[in-house]
Design a protein around this motif. Structure first.
Motif, PDB file in Angstrom:
ATOM      1  N   VAL B 202       0.838  -1.196   0.000  1.00  0.00           N
ATOM      2  CA  VAL B 202       0.000   0.000   0.000  1.00  0.00           C
ATOM      3  C   VAL B 202       0.878   1.252   0.000  1.00  0.00           C
ATOM      4  O   VAL B 202       0.678   2.176  -0.790  1.00  0.00           O
ATOM      5  N   ALA B 203       1.888   1.253   0.862  1.00  0.00           N
ATOM      6  CA  ALA B 203       2.750   2.429   0.953  1.00  0.00           C
ATOM      7  C   ALA B 203       3.462   2.687  -0.361  1.00  0.00           C
ATOM      8  O   ALA B 203       3.605   3.824  -0.801  1.00  0.00           O
ATOM      9  N   ILE B 204       3.905   1.602  -1.004  1.00  0.00           N
ATOM     10  CA  ILE B 204       4.625   1.795  -2.262  1.00  0.00           C
ATOM     11  C   ILE B 204       3.662   2.174  -3.381  1.00  0.00           C
ATOM     12  O   ILE B 204       4.020   2.884  -4.316  1.00  0.00           O
ATOM     13  N   ASN B 205       2.410   1.739  -3.273  1.00  0.00           N
ATOM     14  CA  ASN B 205       1.441   1.984  -4.346  1.00  0.00           C
ATOM     15  C   ASN B 205       0.779   3.348  -4.286  1.00  0.00           C
ATOM     16  O   ASN B 205       0.277   3.828  -5.287  1.00  0.00           O
ATOM     17  N   LEU B 206       0.749   3.940  -3.108  1.00  0.00           N
ATOM     18  CA  LEU B 206       0.012   5.193  -2.967  1.00  0.00           C
ATOM     19  C   LEU B 206       0.482   6.270  -3.947  1.00  0.00           C
ATOM     20  O   LEU B 206      -0.349   6.896  -4.614  1.00  0.00           O
ATOM     21  N   PRO B 207       1.794   6.520  -4.086  1.00  0.00           N
ATOM     22  CA  PRO B 207       2.219   7.528  -5.058  1.00  0.00           C
ATOM     23  C   PRO B 207       1.836   7.155  -6.485  1.00  0.00           C
ATOM     24  O   PRO B 207       1.540   8.023  -7.296  1.00  0.00           O
TER      25      PRO B 207
END
Lengths: 336, 281, 323
Positions: B202-207
C-alpha cells in the motif's frame, strides 16, 4: 460395558496422483495411491496406542483421517458413536478429539499470545467461561508452565514450552481422545523426558485415551500400552508394548528395533540390516510387501500377501508367513 | 523490550524512513491546513495578472487565468491524498477479500478469481482510464473507480500468494483440527499474518495512484476543469512551458516528493517487517 | 599422531538487536589424522556456528573475537576468501543435514559431480569415470546409467549417498558431517553410518561428525566433543565419556536419553531450567544454574579444563569427583 472408544475396519485413505491431462492416459487404478491401505484396529478407553513407522508409512495420514483433515476413501471408522466415514459433524467430533501436531512452535498461530491460544478452543466451540484468565492459568499450570507465559508469543517460547502450550490446548475441552503426532519431534533430548512425563501424568490424572504417532521407538516404551507397526500404509504387527520390544514377530519390527542406535559404546549390536529402501506407494511389491527388504524372505513371500493374524507361537498379531519367534528362534544374529 | 526494538523505534533509526515520513507528514499537514496556508483563494481569478513570475505576492507565480499557483498546489494536495487514500482503501479491501478467498478457498474459486485478476491486469491503466472516462461523467469518483479497477488485482495477487503459503503452515491445520471454521481461520489467523506485507505494498502503491490521478487530469479525463489538481496544474504549465516554467515545477515537485516519501517509507517498512531481521526471542 | 585440524580459543560473537551474543567462547579441540570425532550438543550450543566458522560461512553480523583453526598449516580463520575457496571441496568438505537442498534440482547428478572437479587438469571422460567410481563406492546401483538422473529421481537415502560421494570425491583431509542422518529413517540411518565408516577407513580422511543423537555418536566416533551454551564442556574418547562422564552436563544428557532407559518408566529424567541468555552470560560456570553440584566456587570462578586422563578433560571444578 462397551469400553471401545475407536473402532477401525479396513480403513483406506487415498491420494490422487497423475491428475490433470496426464490422468486421462493413466489407467484408473494408477490415478491414486493408498496412503493408508486397509487398517483395522480397536482402541479401548484409557488406553495409549502408539503407531510406529517410518516416513511414508501412512501413520500421520491415518491420524489426519480420524480428525477429518483428509477424507476417508473406504472402510469404517466409529469413534464413540460417531460414524466418521459417513460425512459426520466434524466440529462436534473435533471437540471430543484433540490433535497435537509435530512442530511445537509452528503449530501455534504466530500472532496470538499464549493466553488467546489457550482460550481459542473455548472460543471456537462457543463455550462461555466465567473467568477466562483463571481457566487459562489453570490449564497452563496443568501443562507445567507458570502464568508468566500468558502474554508471550510463540516465537518467544522454547520448543519444550511451545509443546506444553500445545498440550494445554489439547486438553482444554476435556476431549475423549488425543491424537499426538510426534509429540517429541524437534525437542532436545533433555526436554523429551519432561514432555513424556507430563503426558504420562495427564493420562493418569485425566484418564486420557491417546494415540501417539511416532517414528521414535525409544519414547514408546515409556508411554504406550499397545503398539501398532505400520509399513506402506498397512499394519504389519500389533501387540502390547512389552511384547513388541521383547519378542517382535515381524522382521520389520525387529529391524526397526535394532536400527535404534543406543548411546552405549559397549553395546554389541546384533543388527538386522535391511537391504535397499522403502518401495514407492505407486509400485507396491507383489506378495508380502516387505519381501524386497526382508533378510528372511522365501519364495512364498513374493507370491502371497500374508494377513494380519495371530500365529501359534507369536503373542502379537502379525502380517508375516514366517513370524520370527515361530520359525527363527535363534534368528537374533545377523543373517548372511 | 525497550522502544529501541519496537517497530516505530527501529523505523526511526533508518534515516531514509525518517526522510520519507517527514515528507509525508509535511504533505498531509499542508493538505489538511491548505485553507489557512494558502496566500490566496485558489479559484480567485485575476486576468490582469496572468502568467506572473514568482514574486513575494505569488511565490510560484500565477497561471493562465491569473490564479495563484502555490494556493492551487496546496489545494491539489488535498485531492491527491483524497483520491490516493480512498482508492487504495477500496482497492486494497477488494483485493484482500478476493485474494484470501482465492488463496484459501477451493480450486475452482481460486481459478475463477485468478481469471478475473488476469483480465483486469491485461488492460493498460491509461487505456482503461480513457475508455471509462468516455462512458462516465468527469469527476473524482470516476478517477477513483478507474484506479480501483486497475489496481485491486495487484493487491489480490499478493494476498492470494501470502494466503497460499500460510495455509500450508501447521498452525492452520492445528486450528482446523480444533474445529475452527474457515471464516474464523481467515479472519483470526490468516489476515493478521498477511497485513504486514500488505501495508508495504500500500505504501509503495500510494504515489502510483496519485500519479494516475495526475496523469488523467493531465490528459483531460480526470477531475473537472477548474479543480486544482496537480495534474491539471501540470497540464496548464505544459501548455505554456516556454513562458511559465514555474507552473510545471509547481505541479511536478509535489508529485516527485510524494513518490519519494512513500517509496522510502515502504522500503523501510519492508526491512523492519522482514521476519528474518526480527530475532528477539 | 599429527593433528589434521587444531582449533584453539575460538570465540565468535553475533551482533544482535539485544546486544552481543557470545555464541562461541574459548572453543579448543583437535582432530587427528584418520579420526572420527563427534560433536554433541542441544539446540543453542553453538554447533552450527562452529561449522560456519570453520567453513568461513559466518553471517555478516558475526565477529571473530579470537582464536585459530589450523587445517594442517593454514589458519582457516585468517586465510583469504580466495584461498578458502580453493580449500573447500578439496581439503575440507561438508555433508549437510538435508540432502535435497544441498543438491541443485535442475542439474543432473552426473553433471554436478563433474562440475565440482573443475579445478582438475584431466579430461572429461576421466572425470566421468571418477564419478562412476565414487557413486559405486557409496552404493548407488548401476551408477553409469544414473548419471543423467536429477536429484528428485533419487530417494532420500540415495540422495544423501550422492552428497557423501560428492564430498568425498576429491579425497578431502577433513569431512564435516552436519547431522547427515537426521532427515533419514532409522533403517536408512544405519545404512548411511555404515557407509561413512567404510569410506573413512578407505580414504583415510578425518571426520567431524555433528549430531544431537548420542546413540549415533557412540556408534560411529572415537572421540566426542560435548558442547553446551557455546562452550566445549567435555572432550575425550567416546568409550570413557559414555561410560563415566566427568562433566555434570554430559552425565545428565546421557541420563535423559530415552534409549538408555530399558525399563518402562512413567517419570523420565530431564534437565530442568533453560539455556542462559548468551548476550549476558551469567558469572562463573556456564552450567551452574542447572547443576546439582554447583557451589560457591562455581559462581566465583570460571572452571578451566581439568584433565581426567590422557586426552580426556572437562570444564568443571569437580571433574574428578563428578564421576
Amino acid at each position: 460395558m462397551n469400553d471401545t472408544l475407536l473402532q477401525l475396519n479396513n480403513l483406506r485413505v487415498t491420494f490422487p496422483v497423475n491428475h490433470g491431462l496426464k490422468g486421462l492416459f493413466t489407467p484408473r487404478h494408477k490415478r491414486s495411491v493408498d496412503a493408508v491401505a486397509g487398517v483395522s484396529l480397536q482402541l479401548n478407553k484409557g488406553e495409549t496406542l502408539a503407531i510406529v513407522g517410518e516416513s511414508g508409512s501412512g501413520k500421520t495420514t491415518l491420524a489426519r483421517a480420524l480428525n477429518g483433515l483428509v477424507s476417508i476413501a473406504s472402510g469404517e471408522a466409529i469413534f464413540d458413536g460417531h460414524v466418521l466415514h459417513q460425512d459426520p459433524d466434524w466440529s462436534q467430533i473435533r471437540r471430543e478429539m484433540a490433535m497435537m501436531f509435530q512442530d511445537p512452535t509452528g503449530s501455534l498461530s504466530p500472532r496470538m499470545t499464549v493466553r488467546s491460544l489457550i482460550l481459542e478452543p473455548f472460543a471456537i466451540h462457543s463455550v462461555a467461561l466465567n473467568d477466562p484468565d483463571q481457566t487459562a492459568i489453570s490449564l497452563l499450570e496443568k501443562a507445567g508452565l507458570s502464568r508468566r507465559f500468558l502474554d508471550r508469543y510463540p516465537h518467544q517460547l522454547s520448543g519444550g514450552q511451545a509443546r506444553r502450550v500445545g498440550i494445554a490446548r489439547a486438553i482444554a475441552l476435556q476431549p475423549k481422545l488425543i491424537l499426538a503426532d510426534e509429540p517429541t519431534a524437534g525437542l532436545d533430548v533433555s526436554v523429551q523426558g519432561e514432555v513424556l512425563t507430563l503426558m504420562n501424568h495427564l493420562k493418569r490424572d485425566l484418564g486420557l485415551t491417546t494415540i501417539i504417532i511416532t517414528h521414535n521407538l525409544n519414547i514408546l516404551r515409556h508411554i504406550a500400552d499397545r503398539v501398532g507397526v505400520m509399513y506402506l500404509g498397512r499394519l504389519v504387527e500389533v501387540g502390547s508394548v512389552e511384547e513388541i520390544f521383547n519378542t517382535p514377530s515381524h522382521p520389520y519390527t525387529k529391524a526397526l528395533l535394532s536400527a535404534n542406535p543406543t548411546p552405549d559404546p559397549d553395546a554389541t549390536h546384533h543388527r538386522i540390516e535391511l537391504i535397499g529402501e522403502t518401495p514407492s506407494l505407486l509400485s507396491r511389491p507383489a506378495g508380502c510387501e516387505f519381501h524386497t527388504r526382508c533378510p528372511w524372505a522365501k519364495a512364498q513371500c513374493s507370491r502371497v500377501m500374508p494377513d494380519l493374524e495371530t500365529h501359534t507361537n507369536a503373542a502379537n498379531l502379525v502380517r508375516c508367513h514366517f513370524p520370527l519367534n515361530e520359525l527363527h528362534p535363534g534368528a537374533i544374529s545377523r543373517p548372511d | 523490550m525497550s522502544f529501541r526494538y519496537t517497530l516505530a523505534g527501529r523505523l526511526l533509526r533508518d534515516p531514509l524512513a525518517v526522510l520519507g515520513l517527514s515528507i509525508i507528514v509535511l504533505l498531509v499537514l499542508s493538505a489538511l491546513f491548505a485553507d489557512h496556508l494558502s496566500p490566496h483563494a485558489y479559484a480567485e481569478l485575476n486576468i490582469a495578472n496572468r502568467f506572473a513570475s514568482p514574486s513575494l505576492e505569488h511565490w510560484l507565480g500565477t497561471d493562465n487565468l491569473g490564479r495563484d499557483t502555490l494556493s492551487r498546489v496546496l489545494q491539489g494536495g488535498r485531492i491527491a491524498l483524497l483520491v490516493g487514500i480512498l482508492s487504495v482503501v477500496i482497492a486494497g479491501g477488494i483485493g484482500l477479500l478476493l485474494g484470501t478467498l482465492a488463496g484459501f478457498g477451493p480450486r475452482w474459486l481460486d481459478n475463477t478469481i485468478l481469471f478475473l485478476f488476469d483480465t483486469m491486469r491485461a488492460y493498460p491503466t491509461i487505456i482503461l482510464a480513457l475508455a471509462l472516462a468516455t462512458l462516465m461523467p468527469r469527476g473524482l469518483s470516476t478517477v477513483i473507480i478507474v484506479v480501483v479497477l486497475t489496481s485491486f488485482s495487484e493487491y489480490g495477487r499478493v494476498a492470494r500468494t501470502q494466503t497460499q503459503s500460510l495455509r500450508e503452515h501447521e498452525f492452520i491445520a492445528a486450528e482446523r483440527a480444533l474445529g475452527a471454521s474457515s471464516i474464523r481461520i481467515i479472519l483470526r489467523h490468516i489476515l493478521p499474518n498477511i497485513l504486514g506485507p500488505f501495508f508495504i505494498l500500500v505504501a509503495i502503491n500510494l504515489p502510483v495512484v496519485i500519479t494516475i490521478e495526475a496523469g488523467m487530469s493531465f490528459l483531460g479525463v480526470g477531475v473537472p476543469p477548474g479543480t486544482p489538481s496537480w495534474g491539471s496544474t501540470l497540464k496548464d504549465g505544459f501548455d505554456h512551458i516556454r513562458t511559465t516554467p514555474w507552473l510545471i515545477l509547481g505541479g511536478g515537485i509535489p508529485l516527485i516528493l510524494v513518490t519519494i516519501g512513500f517509496t522510502f517509507l515502504g522500503e523501510a517498512l519492508r526491512d523492519v517487517l522482514d521476519p528474518k531481521l526480527r530475532g528477539e526471542r | 599422531m599429527k593433528a589434521v585440524l587444531q582449533v584453539q580459543n575460538l570465540s565468535v560473537d553475533f551482533e544482535t538487536q539485544r546486544g552481543r551474543l557470545q555464541a562461541l567462547r574459548d572453543v579448543s579441540f583437535s582432530i587427528d589424522a584418520g579420526e572420527i570425532v563427534g560433536v554433541v550438543g542441544e539446540s543453542g550450543c553453538g554447533k552450527s556456528t562452529l561449522i560456519a566458522s570453520l567453513m568461513r560461512l559466518l553471517a555478516d553480523n558475526a565477529i571473530l573475537r579470537s582464536g585459530s583453526a589450523l587445517l594442517q598449516d593454514k589458519d582457516l580463520l585468517q586465510i583469504s576468501q580466495r584461498d578458502m575457496q580453493a580449500l573447500r571441496g578439496r581439503d575440507i568438505s561438508v555433508v549437510f543435514q538435508d540432502p535435497m537442498t544441498a543438491l541443485n534440482p535442475v542439474i543432473s547428478i552426473g553433471q554436478q559431480m563433474i562440475d565440482i572437479q573443475h579445478r582438475e587438469q584431466i579430461s572429461k571422460a576421466e572425470k566421468r569415470k571418477r564419478v562412476i567410481n565414487i557413486l559405486e563406492k557409496v552404493g548407488i546401483p548401476d551408477p553409469a546409467s544414473r548419471l543423467n538422473a536429477y536429484p528428485h529421481e533419487f530417494s532420500g537415502g540415495m540422495r544423501q549417498r550422492v552428497c557423501i560421494a560428492m564430498a568425498l570425491m576429491m579425497r578431502p583431509k577433513l569431512l564435516i558431517a552436519d547431522e547427515p542422518t537426521t532427515a533419514l529413517d532409522a533403517t536408512l540411518e544405519v545404512q548411511v553410518l555404515r557407509l561413512l565408516q567404510e569410506l573413512q577407513s578407505e580414504i583415510g580422511c578425518s571426520i567431524l561428525f555433528i549430531s544431537h543423537h548420542l546413540g549415533v555418536i557412540a556408534e560411529l566416533c572415537s572421540k566426542v566433543i560435548v558442547m553446551y551454551a557455546g562452550e566445549v564442556v567435555e572432550y575425550g574418547p567416546v568409550s570413557q565419556i559414555f561410560r563415566s562422564p566427568s562433566h555434570p552436563y554430559t552425565r545428565k544428557l546421557l541420563e535423559c536419553d530415552p534409549g538408555r532407559i530399558k525399563e518402562r518408566s512413567h517419570v523420565l529424567p530431564s534437565i530442568p531450567g533453560e539455556l542462559p541468555d548468551l548476550t549476558q552470560p551469567p558469572p562463573g560456570c556456564i552450567f551452574r544454574l542447572r547443576c546439582d553440584l554447583a557451589t560457591e566456587k562455581c559462581l566465583k570462578q570460571i572452571p578451566e579444563a581439568q584433565a581426567v586422563s590422557t586426552d580426556h578433560w572437562a570444564k568443571c571444578h569437580y571433574a574428578e569427583s563428578a564421576q
